[in-house]
Design an enzyme around this catalytic site. Sequence first.
Site, PDB file in Angstrom:
ATOM      1  CE  LYS A  23     -17.009  -1.115 -47.814  1.00 17.59           C
ATOM      2  NZ  LYS A  23     -18.237  -0.043 -47.629  1.00 17.59           N
ATOM      3  CG  ASP A 148     -14.198   1.844 -47.743  1.00 15.27           C
ATOM      4  OD1 ASP A 148     -14.248   1.964 -46.429  1.00 15.27           O
ATOM      5  OD2 ASP A 148     -15.098   1.671 -48.423  1.00 15.27           O
TER       6      ASP A 148
HETATM    7  O1  C5P Z   1     -10.712   8.338 -48.850  1.00 17.72           O
HETATM    8  P1  C5P Z   1     -11.681   8.296 -50.202  1.00 17.72           P
HETATM    9  O2  C5P Z   1     -10.889   9.018 -51.354  1.00 17.72           O
HETATM   10  O3  C5P Z   1     -11.934   6.777 -50.723  1.00 17.72           O
HETATM   11  O4  C5P Z   1     -13.007   8.974 -49.941  1.00 17.72           O
HETATM   12  C1  C5P Z   1     -13.876   9.403 -50.716  1.00 17.72           C
HETATM   13  C2  C5P Z   1     -14.713  10.503 -50.368  1.00 17.72           C
HETATM   14  O5  C5P Z   1     -15.546  10.267 -49.223  1.00 17.72           O
HETATM   15  C3  C5P Z   1     -13.679  11.770 -49.623  1.00 17.72           C
HETATM   16  O6  C5P Z   1     -13.394  12.517 -50.441  1.00 17.72           O
HETATM   17  C4  C5P Z   1     -14.831  12.492 -48.767  1.00 17.72           C
HETATM   18  O7  C5P Z   1     -15.593  13.153 -49.462  1.00 17.72           O
HETATM   19  C5  C5P Z   1     -15.705  11.042 -48.384  1.00 17.72           C
HETATM   20  N1  C5P Z   1     -15.333  10.614 -47.073  1.00 17.72           N
HETATM   21  C6  C5P Z   1     -15.610  11.416 -45.827  1.00 17.72           C
HETATM   22  N2  C5P Z   1     -15.147  10.669 -44.629  1.00 17.72           N
HETATM   23  C7  C5P Z   1     -14.664   9.425 -44.439  1.00 17.72           C
HETATM   24  C8  C5P Z   1     -14.246   8.797 -45.804  1.00 17.72           C
HETATM   25  C9  C5P Z   1     -14.720   9.518 -47.044  1.00 17.72           C
HETATM   26  O8  C5P Z   1     -16.096  12.182 -45.784  1.00 17.72           O
HETATM   27  N3  C5P Z   1     -14.040   8.973 -43.416  1.00 17.72           N
END
Ligand code: C5P
Length: 311
Positions: A23, A148
Site C-alpha cells: 500500500k 496497518d
Molecule cells: O500497531 P503497530 O504495532 O503496527 O504499531 C507500531 C508502532 O507504531 C506502535 O508501537 C506506535 O509506536 C506507532 N503507532 C502509533 N500510532 C498509530 C500506529 C502506530 O503511534 N496509529
Amino acid sequence: MNDSSRMGEMRSDGWLFTRAYAKVNLTLDVLGRRADGYHELASVLQTVALADTLAFRALPNGQIEVFCDAPALRGPENLVYRAVEALRGATGCRRGVRIELQKRIPAQGGLGGGSSDAAMVLLALNRWWHLGLARERLLELAASLGSDVPFFVLGGTALVEGRGERVTPLPDLPGMWVMLLKPSVAVSTPAAFRALTPADYTDGQATATLVSAIRGSALPSLDGLMNALEARVCQEYPAVAESRAAFFQAGAQFVCMSGSGPTLFALFPSLAEAAPVYQALLGEGRQVWLTRAVSRKEALRVVSLPGESDI
Ligand code: C5P
C-alpha cells in the site's frame, strides 16, 4: 464451482497461491497522541500491484510451518505465523498449514508488506477452512495484529481512522502508475511517531479533502497529498531528504512519503510520463519500482466469493 477454484490458484497438488499487495498512504494526517501511546490518524490508503506471494498447503496434526525466503523473517514472530494463531484462537480450529512466503515488498519500508501478508492469511484461511468469520470479526483480529492490518482486509482505496482499526471503503481511483523509491535506510515506526511534536500534528483537512474528491469521482489533486511524518523523517534521516530531492531531479512533479517511510512515491497518469523518471533513477542505482494502483476487486479477487468484493 468448488471452493478451491474460487480461491485463486489452488493447484491439483494441493498448493494454494495468493498475492498480498503493498500500500501507499496518499495522505497521512496525524491528529494527536492518544492516552494509550498510539496516535490518532486519518489517512487514505491505496493498494498497489507490488506484491508478496503466499503459498498455502495443508499439514497434518495441526502443525504450523512458515518458511520465508528472507531469513530475517522466518521466526514465529512473523505476522503470518501470528495471523494463523489468531484465527485458530478465535475459532477453535486446529487445522495445520505450511505457508511459504516470497517477499517482494521491501520490509520496514512503509509499504505495509508484513501487514498485507497477515491480512491475506486471515482472508485465505477463513475461506479455505470454512471458518465463516464475518468481515467485522476479521477486522478485529487484524487490528490485534497491527495498526496497518485492518486496511488490507478491504484493500483498494480506503479511509483509515483511529489507530488504524476504522476502515471505510472508498470508490476505486482511476488507474494510475505509482513509482516507489526506497532510500537505503531503515526507519523505525515507533521512533518516527515518537519524534513528532504537537507542531507536527495536522487537522485532518488534507484527508477530508481527498475523501470528498474521491467520493465525487474527481481526480485527486497531487498537491493535496501529504504525510505528517515526512518532515521529521527527512530531518532525522538525510538519506530520505536526499532521495526526495533526487526524485524531483529525475522529473517527478510531486513526491510523498508512505507510512513511516522511508519509501517515497510519485503518481503518474501515463507510462510515457513515468518511464523517463524510472530510467533516470534506475541509472543512478537506486531501489525503484514502477507499479500501479490496484482496485479493491483485484486486491481481494483471490479470496472472494462472487459478488462479495463489491462493497
Ligand atoms: O500497531 P503497530 O504495532 O503496527 O504499531 C507500531 C508502532 O507504531 C506502535 O508501537 C506506535 O509506536 C506507532 N503507532 C502509533 N500510532 C498509530 C500506529 C502506530 O503511534 N496509529
